[in-house]
Design an enzyme around this catalytic site. Structure first.
Site, PDB file in Angstrom:
ATOM      1  CE  LYS A  65      -2.129   2.107   3.400  1.00  0.00           C
ATOM      2  NZ  LYS A  65      -0.915   3.181   4.503  1.00  0.00           N
TER       3      LYS A  65
ATOM      4  CG  HIS B 282       0.387  -3.944   8.116  1.00  0.00           C
ATOM      5  ND1 HIS B 282      -0.680  -2.656   7.443  1.00  0.00           N
ATOM      6  CD2 HIS B 282       0.160  -3.970   9.495  1.00  0.00           C
ATOM      7  CE1 HIS B 282      -0.372  -1.835   8.544  1.00  0.00           C
ATOM      8  NE2 HIS B 282       0.070  -2.372   9.871  1.00  0.00           N
TER       9      HIS B 282
ATOM     10  CE  LYS C  15      -2.286  -5.080  12.650  1.00  0.00           C
ATOM     11  NZ  LYS C  15      -1.168  -4.828  13.599  1.00  0.00           N
TER      12      LYS C  15
ATOM     13  CD  GLU D 262      -1.622   4.308  14.099  1.00  0.00           C
ATOM     14  OE1 GLU D 262       0.088   3.994  14.588  1.00  0.00           O
ATOM     15  OE2 GLU D 262      -1.605   4.691  13.350  1.00  0.00           O
TER      16      GLU D 262
ATOM     17  CG  HIS E 277      -5.005  -0.187   7.623  1.00  0.00           C
ATOM     18  ND1 HIS E 277      -4.426  -1.227   6.009  1.00  0.00           N
ATOM     19  CD2 HIS E 277      -4.572   0.606   8.167  1.00  0.00           C
ATOM     20  CE1 HIS E 277      -3.229  -0.495   6.650  1.00  0.00           C
ATOM     21  NE2 HIS E 277      -3.127   0.235   7.136  1.00  0.00           N
TER      22      HIS E 277
ATOM     23  CE  LYS F 256      -0.475   7.960  11.558  1.00  0.00           C
ATOM     24  NZ  LYS F 256       0.164   6.911  11.313  1.00  0.00           N
TER      25      LYS F 256
END
Ligand code: BG6
Length: 483
Positions: A147, A177, A181, A215, A239, A329
Protein backbone atom coordinates in the site's frame (compact mmCIF):
# COMPACT_ATOMS: atom_id res chain seq x y z
CA UNK A 1 9.72 -26.97 -6.41
CA UNK A 2 11.79 -23.93 -5.46
CA UNK A 3 10.73 -20.38 -4.64
CA UNK A 4 12.45 -17.10 -5.37
CA UNK A 5 11.35 -13.89 -3.70
CA UNK A 6 12.68 -10.86 -5.52
CA UNK A 7 12.42 -7.73 -3.41
CA UNK A 8 12.42 -4.42 -5.27
CA UNK A 9 13.36 -1.62 -2.88
CA UNK A 10 15.59 -4.03 -1.01
CA UNK A 11 17.60 -1.36 0.77
CA UNK A 12 14.48 0.29 2.21
CA UNK A 13 12.97 0.27 5.66
CA UNK A 14 10.13 -2.12 4.96
CA UNK A 15 12.56 -4.80 3.83
CA UNK A 16 14.78 -4.56 6.90
CA UNK A 17 12.04 -3.91 9.48
CA UNK A 18 9.27 -6.21 8.28
CA UNK A 19 9.98 -8.51 5.35
CA UNK A 20 13.30 -10.02 6.35
CA UNK A 21 12.41 -10.40 10.04
CA UNK A 22 9.20 -12.16 8.99
CA UNK A 23 11.02 -14.50 6.59
CA UNK A 24 13.61 -15.18 9.27
CA UNK A 25 10.93 -16.05 11.81
CA UNK A 26 9.31 -18.41 9.31
CA UNK A 27 12.68 -20.04 8.70
CA UNK A 28 13.32 -20.29 12.45
CA UNK A 29 9.93 -21.94 12.99
CA UNK A 30 10.61 -24.20 9.98
CA UNK A 31 7.50 -22.97 8.22
CA UNK A 32 9.11 -21.85 4.97
CA UNK A 33 8.68 -24.28 2.11
CA UNK A 34 11.84 -26.05 0.93
CA UNK A 35 14.07 -24.17 -1.46
CA UNK A 36 13.26 -20.53 -0.76
CA UNK A 37 15.77 -17.96 -1.93
CA UNK A 38 15.62 -14.20 -1.54
CA UNK A 39 17.04 -11.79 -4.09
CA UNK A 40 17.30 -8.12 -3.22
CA UNK A 41 17.20 -5.52 -5.99
CA UNK A 42 17.85 -1.83 -5.48
CA UNK A 43 20.20 0.97 -6.49
CA UNK A 44 22.48 0.91 -3.45
CA UNK A 45 25.67 -1.01 -4.22
CA UNK A 46 26.09 -4.10 -2.04
CA UNK A 47 27.85 -7.40 -2.52
CA UNK A 48 25.84 -10.46 -1.49
CA UNK A 49 27.84 -10.61 1.74
CA UNK A 50 27.43 -6.95 2.56
CA UNK A 51 23.71 -7.23 2.20
CA UNK A 52 23.62 -10.39 4.31
CA UNK A 53 25.58 -8.62 7.05
CA UNK A 54 23.29 -5.59 6.97
CA UNK A 55 20.24 -7.89 7.21
CA UNK A 56 21.75 -9.88 10.05
CA UNK A 57 22.07 -6.65 12.03
CA UNK A 58 18.62 -5.29 11.28
CA UNK A 59 16.98 -8.67 11.84
CA UNK A 60 18.68 -9.11 15.23
CA UNK A 61 17.58 -5.61 16.18
CA UNK A 62 13.96 -6.40 15.26
CA UNK A 63 14.11 -9.72 17.08
CA UNK A 64 15.53 -7.91 20.13
CA UNK A 65 18.15 -10.64 20.61
CA UNK A 66 21.17 -12.19 18.99
CA UNK A 67 20.38 -14.59 16.15
CA UNK A 68 21.16 -18.27 16.42
CA UNK A 69 24.41 -18.29 14.40
CA UNK A 70 24.20 -21.57 12.53
CA UNK A 71 20.48 -21.16 11.81
CA UNK A 72 21.12 -17.68 10.45
CA UNK A 73 23.97 -18.96 8.26
CA UNK A 74 21.70 -21.58 6.74
CA UNK A 75 19.13 -18.85 6.06
CA UNK A 76 21.67 -16.33 4.76
CA UNK A 77 23.05 -18.83 2.21
CA UNK A 78 19.81 -18.34 0.29
CA UNK A 79 20.04 -14.53 0.26
CA UNK A 80 21.44 -12.74 -2.80
CA UNK A 81 21.66 -9.19 -3.99
CA UNK A 82 21.64 -7.50 -7.34
CA UNK A 83 22.24 -3.83 -7.76
CA UNK A 84 19.77 -2.37 -10.23
CA UNK A 85 17.68 0.59 -11.22
CA UNK A 86 13.97 0.12 -11.92
CA UNK A 87 14.21 2.63 -14.74
CA UNK A 88 16.98 0.74 -16.57
CA UNK A 89 15.76 -2.00 -18.88
CA UNK A 90 19.26 -3.53 -18.99
CA UNK A 91 19.17 -4.15 -15.27
CA UNK A 92 16.12 -6.35 -15.77
CA UNK A 93 17.93 -8.32 -18.43
CA UNK A 94 20.72 -8.91 -15.92
CA UNK A 95 18.12 -9.83 -13.29
CA UNK A 96 16.65 -12.38 -15.64
CA UNK A 97 20.05 -13.98 -16.16
CA UNK A 98 20.74 -13.97 -12.42
CA UNK A 99 17.42 -15.67 -11.68
CA UNK A 100 17.91 -18.25 -14.41
CA UNK A 101 21.33 -19.10 -13.00
CA UNK A 102 20.11 -19.34 -9.41
CA UNK A 103 17.10 -21.45 -10.31
CA UNK A 104 19.12 -23.66 -12.67
CA UNK A 105 16.07 -24.84 -14.58
CA UNK A 106 14.19 -26.09 -11.53
CA UNK A 107 10.45 -25.52 -11.48
CA UNK A 108 10.17 -22.31 -9.47
CA UNK A 109 7.52 -20.02 -8.04
CA UNK A 110 8.69 -16.46 -8.36
CA UNK A 111 7.37 -13.73 -6.13
CA UNK A 112 8.13 -10.18 -7.25
CA UNK A 113 7.70 -8.02 -4.17
CA UNK A 114 7.28 -4.29 -4.80
CA UNK A 115 8.52 -2.64 -1.67
CA UNK A 116 9.54 0.56 -3.44
CA UNK A 117 8.10 4.07 -3.35
CA UNK A 118 4.67 3.84 -5.02
CA UNK A 119 5.74 5.86 -8.05
CA UNK A 120 7.94 2.92 -9.08
CA UNK A 121 5.12 0.33 -9.10
CA UNK A 122 4.08 0.92 -12.70
CA UNK A 123 7.60 1.17 -14.16
CA UNK A 124 8.72 -1.94 -12.27
CA UNK A 125 5.75 -3.94 -13.55
CA UNK A 126 6.25 -2.73 -17.10
CA UNK A 127 9.97 -3.64 -16.97
CA UNK A 128 9.18 -7.11 -15.66
CA UNK A 129 6.83 -7.61 -18.59
CA UNK A 130 9.23 -6.19 -21.16
CA UNK A 131 12.16 -8.28 -19.91
CA UNK A 132 10.11 -11.47 -20.28
CA UNK A 133 10.23 -12.08 -16.55
CA UNK A 134 6.53 -12.90 -16.32
CA UNK A 135 4.34 -14.92 -18.62
CA UNK A 136 4.72 -16.91 -20.80
CA UNK A 137 8.18 -17.79 -19.46
CA UNK A 138 7.04 -17.87 -15.84
CA UNK A 139 3.65 -19.41 -15.21
CA UNK A 140 4.19 -19.46 -11.50
CA UNK A 141 4.99 -15.80 -11.12
CA UNK A 142 3.26 -13.64 -8.55
CA UNK A 143 3.50 -9.97 -7.73
CA UNK A 144 3.04 -8.41 -4.30
CA UNK A 145 2.14 -4.74 -4.19
CA UNK A 146 2.40 -2.71 -1.01
CA UNK A 147 0.00 0.00 0.00
CA UNK A 148 -0.87 2.70 -0.93
CA UNK A 149 -2.52 1.24 -4.01
CA UNK A 150 -3.26 4.53 -5.78
CA UNK A 151 -4.33 7.77 -4.18
CA UNK A 152 -7.93 7.76 -5.41
CA UNK A 153 -10.23 5.64 -7.55
CA UNK A 154 -8.91 6.93 -10.87
CA UNK A 155 -5.27 6.29 -10.02
CA UNK A 156 -6.07 2.88 -8.52
CA UNK A 157 -7.87 1.95 -11.73
CA UNK A 158 -4.89 3.14 -13.75
CA UNK A 159 -2.55 1.06 -11.62
CA UNK A 160 -4.80 -1.98 -11.93
CA UNK A 161 -4.76 -1.58 -15.72
CA UNK A 162 -0.96 -1.38 -15.70
CA UNK A 163 -0.76 -4.48 -13.49
CA UNK A 164 -3.18 -6.41 -15.70
CA UNK A 165 -1.16 -5.68 -18.82
CA UNK A 166 1.53 -7.94 -17.35
CA UNK A 167 -0.09 -10.14 -14.66
CA UNK A 168 -3.40 -11.97 -14.47
CA UNK A 169 -5.50 -11.02 -11.43
CA UNK A 170 -4.93 -14.36 -9.60
CA UNK A 171 -1.20 -13.60 -9.69
CA UNK A 172 -1.64 -10.28 -7.89
CA UNK A 173 -1.34 -9.89 -4.10
CA UNK A 174 -2.22 -6.38 -2.86
CA UNK A 175 -1.08 -6.02 0.71
CA UNK A 176 -3.17 -4.67 3.53
CA UNK A 177 -1.14 -5.80 6.51
CA UNK A 178 -4.22 -5.62 8.78
CA UNK A 179 -5.50 -8.74 7.04
CA UNK A 180 -2.45 -10.64 8.25
CA UNK A 181 -3.21 -9.93 11.90
CA UNK A 182 -4.45 -13.00 13.76
CA UNK A 183 -7.22 -11.05 15.47
CA UNK A 184 -8.49 -9.78 12.13
CA UNK A 185 -8.81 -13.33 10.76
CA UNK A 186 -10.47 -14.17 14.03
CA UNK A 187 -13.38 -11.82 13.29
CA UNK A 188 -14.67 -14.36 10.78
CA UNK A 189 -13.86 -17.28 13.06
CA UNK A 190 -15.79 -15.71 15.92
CA UNK A 191 -18.77 -14.95 13.75
CA UNK A 192 -18.86 -18.04 11.60
CA UNK A 193 -17.30 -20.90 13.57
CA UNK A 194 -19.73 -20.37 16.48
CA UNK A 195 -23.48 -20.62 16.55
CA UNK A 196 -24.33 -18.03 19.13
CA UNK A 197 -23.23 -14.78 17.50
CA UNK A 198 -24.58 -14.92 13.98
CA UNK A 199 -28.29 -15.03 14.89
CA UNK A 200 -27.96 -11.68 16.70
CA UNK A 201 -25.52 -10.15 14.23
CA UNK A 202 -27.97 -7.83 12.53
CA UNK A 203 -30.19 -4.76 12.80
CA UNK A 204 -32.67 -6.51 15.10
CA UNK A 205 -30.15 -6.72 17.93
CA UNK A 206 -27.30 -4.36 17.09
CA UNK A 207 -27.65 -0.64 17.66
CA UNK A 208 -24.41 0.42 16.03
CA UNK A 209 -20.81 -0.61 15.39
CA UNK A 210 -17.71 1.42 16.32
CA UNK A 211 -14.42 0.67 14.63
CA UNK A 212 -11.49 2.55 16.11
CA UNK A 213 -7.82 2.50 15.15
CA UNK A 214 -6.08 4.87 17.52
CA UNK A 215 -2.35 5.42 17.64
CA UNK A 216 -0.39 7.20 20.34
CA UNK A 217 2.45 7.96 17.93
CA UNK A 218 2.67 11.18 15.99
CA UNK A 219 3.54 11.33 12.33
CA UNK A 220 7.22 11.93 13.10
CA UNK A 221 9.62 11.43 10.25
CA UNK A 222 6.98 10.05 7.89
CA UNK A 223 5.57 13.53 7.36
CA UNK A 224 6.69 13.87 3.76
CA UNK A 225 4.46 10.94 2.80
CA UNK A 226 1.76 11.59 5.37
CA UNK A 227 1.15 15.23 4.60
CA UNK A 228 -0.06 14.41 1.10
CA UNK A 229 -1.98 11.33 2.23
CA UNK A 230 -3.76 12.21 5.49
CA UNK A 231 -5.80 9.95 7.71
CA UNK A 232 -8.49 8.99 5.15
CA UNK A 233 -6.07 7.63 2.60
CA UNK A 234 -3.66 6.26 5.17
CA UNK A 235 -6.08 4.34 7.41
CA UNK A 236 -9.70 4.46 6.22
CA UNK A 237 -9.49 3.41 2.58
CA UNK A 238 -7.66 0.23 3.54
CA UNK A 239 -7.47 -0.93 7.16
CA UNK A 240 -10.75 0.45 8.52
CA UNK A 241 -12.82 -0.55 5.51
CA UNK A 242 -11.29 -4.01 5.67
CA UNK A 243 -12.37 -4.34 9.29
CA UNK A 244 -15.82 -3.09 8.39
CA UNK A 245 -16.27 -5.59 5.58
CA UNK A 246 -15.22 -8.49 7.83
CA UNK A 247 -17.65 -7.39 10.52
CA UNK A 248 -20.50 -6.83 8.07
CA UNK A 249 -20.17 -9.44 5.30
CA UNK A 250 -22.42 -12.42 4.74
CA UNK A 251 -21.01 -15.90 5.30
CA UNK A 252 -19.29 -17.32 2.23
CA UNK A 253 -19.83 -21.03 1.75
CA UNK A 254 -16.10 -21.75 1.74
CA UNK A 255 -13.00 -20.02 3.07
CA UNK A 256 -11.53 -19.43 -0.36
CA UNK A 257 -10.01 -16.29 -1.79
CA UNK A 258 -12.73 -15.41 -4.24
CA UNK A 259 -15.66 -16.59 -2.13
CA UNK A 260 -14.48 -14.36 0.75
CA UNK A 261 -13.65 -11.43 -1.46
CA UNK A 262 -16.96 -11.64 -3.32
CA UNK A 263 -18.79 -11.15 -0.03
CA UNK A 264 -16.56 -8.26 1.00
CA UNK A 265 -17.16 -6.59 -2.34
CA UNK A 266 -20.93 -6.90 -1.82
CA UNK A 267 -20.61 -4.96 1.44
CA UNK A 268 -18.58 -2.22 -0.23
CA UNK A 269 -21.19 -1.97 -2.96
CA UNK A 270 -23.94 -1.68 -0.36
CA UNK A 271 -22.31 1.24 1.46
CA UNK A 272 -24.40 4.29 0.79
CA UNK A 273 -22.35 6.71 -1.31
CA UNK A 274 -21.72 9.98 0.45
CA UNK A 275 -22.86 13.11 -1.40
CA UNK A 276 -20.79 16.23 -0.87
CA UNK A 277 -23.61 17.86 1.12
CA UNK A 278 -23.66 14.84 3.50
CA UNK A 279 -19.97 15.01 4.39
CA UNK A 280 -20.05 17.85 6.97
CA UNK A 281 -22.77 16.08 9.00
CA UNK A 282 -21.40 12.55 8.74
CA UNK A 283 -17.70 13.07 9.18
CA UNK A 284 -15.28 14.91 11.46
CA UNK A 285 -11.69 15.80 10.88
CA UNK A 286 -8.97 16.98 13.22
CA UNK A 287 -5.28 17.70 13.45
CA UNK A 288 -3.10 17.33 16.52
CA UNK A 289 -1.47 20.46 17.84
CA UNK A 290 2.14 20.56 16.77
CA UNK A 291 1.55 18.64 13.53
CA UNK A 292 2.48 21.71 11.50
CA UNK A 293 5.86 21.82 13.24
CA UNK A 294 6.75 18.28 12.20
CA UNK A 295 9.73 18.29 9.81
CA UNK A 296 8.43 18.41 6.24
CA UNK A 297 4.97 19.79 7.09
CA UNK A 298 3.98 23.29 5.94
CA UNK A 299 2.84 25.94 8.45
CA UNK A 300 -0.72 25.95 7.03
CA UNK A 301 -1.05 22.25 6.28
CA UNK A 302 -4.76 21.28 6.26
CA UNK A 303 -3.96 17.55 6.49
CA UNK A 304 -6.18 15.65 8.92
CA UNK A 305 -4.49 13.38 11.43
CA UNK A 306 -7.84 12.36 12.97
CA UNK A 307 -11.11 11.44 11.36
CA UNK A 308 -14.55 10.05 12.02
CA UNK A 309 -16.82 8.72 9.29
CA UNK A 310 -20.34 7.38 9.74
CA UNK A 311 -21.28 4.88 7.07
CA UNK A 312 -24.60 3.19 6.33
CA UNK A 313 -24.92 -0.19 4.70
CA UNK A 314 -28.01 -0.48 2.56
CA UNK A 315 -29.03 -4.10 2.85
CA UNK A 316 -31.44 -6.21 4.91
CA UNK A 317 -28.96 -7.07 7.59
CA UNK A 318 -27.69 -3.58 8.34
CA UNK A 319 -30.37 -1.07 7.37
CA UNK A 320 -30.45 1.64 10.06
CA UNK A 321 -27.30 0.45 11.86
CA UNK A 322 -24.59 3.12 11.68
CA UNK A 323 -20.97 2.05 11.38
CA UNK A 324 -18.74 4.65 13.01
CA UNK A 325 -15.16 4.54 11.81
CA UNK A 326 -12.59 6.53 13.75
CA UNK A 327 -8.84 6.81 13.55
CA UNK A 328 -6.17 9.23 14.67
CA UNK A 329 -2.53 9.82 15.39
CA UNK A 330 -1.31 11.26 18.73
CA UNK A 331 -4.30 9.80 20.57
CA UNK A 332 -4.59 8.61 24.18
CA UNK A 333 -3.16 5.17 23.50
CA UNK A 334 -2.63 2.59 20.80
CA UNK A 335 -5.71 0.50 20.35
CA UNK A 336 -7.59 -1.00 17.45
CA UNK A 337 -10.98 -2.40 18.31
CA UNK A 338 -14.36 -3.25 16.88
CA UNK A 339 -17.21 -2.56 19.27
CA UNK A 340 -20.54 -4.19 18.60
CA UNK A 341 -23.06 -2.24 20.65
CA UNK A 342 -26.26 -4.20 21.15
CA UNK A 343 -29.67 -2.65 21.70
CA UNK A 344 -31.33 -2.17 25.06
CA UNK A 345 -33.52 -5.05 26.22
CA UNK A 346 -37.03 -4.38 24.86
CA UNK A 347 -38.44 -4.17 28.38
CA UNK A 348 -36.59 -3.75 31.68
CA UNK A 349 -38.36 -5.26 34.65
CA UNK A 350 -35.59 -4.48 37.17
CA UNK A 351 -35.80 -1.00 38.62
CA UNK A 352 -32.06 -0.62 38.67
CA UNK A 353 -31.52 -2.06 35.25
CA UNK A 354 -29.69 -0.23 32.47
CA UNK A 355 -31.31 2.88 31.11
CA UNK A 356 -28.48 3.98 28.96
CA UNK A 357 -27.33 2.36 25.76
CA UNK A 358 -23.79 2.36 27.09
CA UNK A 359 -24.92 -0.15 29.69
CA UNK A 360 -26.50 -2.51 27.17
CA UNK A 361 -24.64 -5.60 25.95
CA UNK A 362 -21.47 -4.91 24.13
CA UNK A 363 -19.00 -7.16 22.39
CA UNK A 364 -15.53 -5.72 22.03
CA UNK A 365 -13.09 -7.31 19.62
CA UNK A 366 -9.64 -6.09 20.62
CA UNK A 367 -7.59 -6.28 17.48
CA UNK A 368 -4.42 -4.94 19.16
CA UNK A 369 -2.42 -4.56 21.31
CA UNK A 370 -4.32 -6.44 24.07
CA UNK A 371 -5.61 -8.99 21.59
CA UNK A 372 -8.80 -10.49 22.89
CA UNK A 373 -12.57 -10.28 23.18
CA UNK A 374 -14.79 -8.93 25.94
CA UNK A 375 -18.49 -9.47 26.30
CA UNK A 376 -20.13 -6.91 28.57
CA UNK A 377 -23.37 -7.80 30.28
CA UNK A 378 -25.47 -6.98 33.32
CA UNK A 379 -25.20 -9.04 36.44
CA UNK A 380 -26.67 -9.04 39.92
CA UNK A 381 -24.46 -7.57 42.61
CA UNK A 382 -24.40 -10.22 45.35
CA UNK A 383 -25.92 -9.37 48.66
CA UNK A 384 -27.22 -6.00 47.48
CA UNK A 385 -30.90 -6.55 46.81
CA UNK A 386 -31.64 -6.41 43.08
CA UNK A 387 -28.85 -4.07 42.26
CA UNK A 388 -27.36 -4.65 38.80
CA UNK A 389 -23.95 -3.84 37.45
CA UNK A 390 -22.23 -4.23 34.12
CA UNK A 391 -19.44 -6.76 34.09
CA UNK A 392 -17.58 -8.69 31.45
CA UNK A 393 -16.28 -11.99 30.22
CA UNK A 394 -12.73 -11.37 29.19
CA UNK A 395 -10.78 -13.50 26.76
CA UNK A 396 -7.16 -12.68 26.02
CA UNK A 397 -5.14 -14.44 23.34
CA UNK A 398 -1.79 -14.15 25.07
CA UNK A 399 -3.09 -15.50 28.35
CA UNK A 400 -4.92 -18.35 26.68
CA UNK A 401 -2.31 -19.41 24.13
CA UNK A 402 1.38 -19.60 24.81
CA UNK A 403 3.77 -17.66 22.62
CA UNK A 404 3.87 -14.29 20.97
CA UNK A 405 1.30 -13.09 18.47
CA UNK A 406 3.12 -13.36 15.11
CA UNK A 407 3.74 -10.32 12.96
CA UNK A 408 1.22 -9.92 10.14
CA UNK A 409 3.91 -10.24 7.49
CA UNK A 410 4.71 -13.81 8.47
CA UNK A 411 1.25 -14.99 7.61
CA UNK A 412 1.02 -12.86 4.48
CA UNK A 413 4.37 -13.94 3.06
CA UNK A 414 3.59 -17.56 3.68
CA UNK A 415 0.23 -17.19 1.95
CA UNK A 416 1.88 -15.62 -1.09
CA UNK A 417 4.37 -18.50 -1.30
CA UNK A 418 1.51 -20.97 -1.02
CA UNK A 419 -0.65 -19.11 -3.53
CA UNK A 420 -3.51 -18.24 -1.19
CA UNK A 421 -4.89 -14.77 -1.91
CA UNK A 422 -7.72 -14.79 0.67
CA UNK A 423 -6.01 -12.17 2.80
CA UNK A 424 -5.17 -9.81 -0.05
CA UNK A 425 -7.28 -7.14 -1.68
CA UNK A 426 -8.71 -7.82 -5.12
CA UNK A 427 -8.72 -5.19 -7.91
CA UNK A 428 -12.46 -4.44 -7.63
CA UNK A 429 -12.27 -4.28 -3.83
CA UNK A 430 -9.56 -1.62 -3.86
CA UNK A 431 -11.36 0.47 -6.47
CA UNK A 432 -14.67 0.28 -4.59
CA UNK A 433 -12.99 1.29 -1.36
CA UNK A 434 -11.56 4.37 -3.05
CA UNK A 435 -15.03 5.11 -4.43
CA UNK A 436 -16.28 5.36 -0.82
CA UNK A 437 -13.40 7.55 0.35
CA UNK A 438 -13.04 9.89 -2.65
CA UNK A 439 -16.16 12.05 -2.07
CA UNK A 440 -15.22 12.48 1.58
CA UNK A 441 -11.67 13.42 0.69
CA UNK A 442 -12.94 15.91 -1.92
CA UNK A 443 -15.17 17.63 0.65
CA UNK A 444 -12.35 17.68 3.20
CA UNK A 445 -10.04 19.18 0.57
CA UNK A 446 -12.61 21.91 -0.01
CA UNK A 447 -12.50 22.77 3.72
CA UNK A 448 -15.57 20.90 5.06
CA UNK A 449 -16.14 20.08 7.85
CA UNK A 450 -13.93 22.42 9.82
CA UNK A 451 -10.52 21.06 10.82
CA UNK A 452 -10.59 20.84 14.63
CA UNK A 453 -7.37 20.96 16.60
CA UNK A 454 -6.69 18.54 19.44
CA UNK A 455 -4.00 18.16 22.02
CA UNK A 456 -1.79 15.11 21.74
CA UNK A 457 -2.72 12.29 24.06
CA UNK A 458 -6.51 12.60 24.01
CA UNK A 459 -9.29 10.89 22.06
CA UNK A 460 -9.25 13.47 19.26
CA UNK A 461 -10.96 16.88 19.23
CA UNK A 462 -13.60 17.74 21.81
CA UNK A 463 -16.11 18.01 18.95
CA UNK A 464 -15.83 14.26 18.55
CA UNK A 465 -17.66 13.39 21.79
CA UNK A 466 -20.18 16.22 21.25
CA UNK A 467 -20.89 14.92 17.78
CA UNK A 468 -21.38 11.39 19.11
CA UNK A 469 -23.73 12.66 21.81
CA UNK A 470 -25.69 14.37 19.10
CA UNK A 471 -25.97 10.95 17.47
CA UNK A 472 -27.50 9.75 20.75
CA UNK A 473 -24.48 7.57 21.46
CA UNK A 474 -21.13 7.56 23.21
CA UNK A 475 -17.69 6.55 22.11
CA UNK A 476 -16.27 3.51 23.80
CA UNK A 477 -12.98 5.13 24.85
CA UNK A 478 -10.96 2.67 26.77
CA UNK A 479 -7.27 2.02 26.64
CA UNK A 480 -6.72 -1.71 26.84
CA UNK A 481 -4.96 -3.17 29.83
CA UNK A 482 -1.86 -5.06 28.74
CA UNK A 483 -1.29 -8.23 30.73
C1 BG6 B 1 0.07 1.86 8.07
C2 BG6 B 1 -0.05 3.35 8.06
O1 BG6 B 1 -0.56 1.30 6.96
O2 BG6 B 1 -0.52 1.34 9.25
C3 BG6 B 1 0.57 3.96 9.29
O3 BG6 B 1 0.58 3.88 6.90
C4 BG6 B 1 0.01 3.32 10.53
O4 BG6 B 1 0.38 5.36 9.34
C5 BG6 B 1 0.08 1.81 10.43
O5 BG6 B 1 0.78 3.77 11.62
C6 BG6 B 1 -0.63 1.16 11.58
O6 BG6 B 1 -0.35 -0.20 11.57
P1 BG6 B 1 -0.39 -1.05 12.91
O7 BG6 B 1 -0.17 -2.45 12.47
O8 BG6 B 1 0.69 -0.51 13.80
O9 BG6 B 1 -1.75 -0.80 13.48
Amino acid sequence: MSHTIIIFGASGDLTSRKLLPALWELHRKRRLPEGVRIVGFSRTPFTHDQWRTKLAESTAECAGQALDGSLWRSFARAIFYQQGDIEQADDFTVLRRTLDELEAGAETTRVYYLSTAPRFYEPAIAQLGAAGLVEPSCERCRVVIEKPFGTDQVSARGLNDAVHRVFREPQVYRIDHYLGKETVSNVLVLRLANTIFEPVWNRNYIDHVQITAAEALTVGRRASYYDSAGILRDMFQNHLLQLLTLAAMEAPSRFEADAVRDEKVKVLRAIRPMRSQDVPGRTLRGQYQGYRNEPGVGPDSPTATFGVVRLSIDNWRWQGVPFYLRSGKAMSCRTTQIVIQFRQPPHMMFDQGPRDLHEANRLVLQIQPAEGIQLHFQTKVPDAGMQLRQTELDFNFRRRFAGEMPEAYQRLLLDVLQGDASLFARADEVELAWGIIDPIQRAWDSGLPELAQYESGVWGPATSSEWMQHEGRQWFDLCPVLH
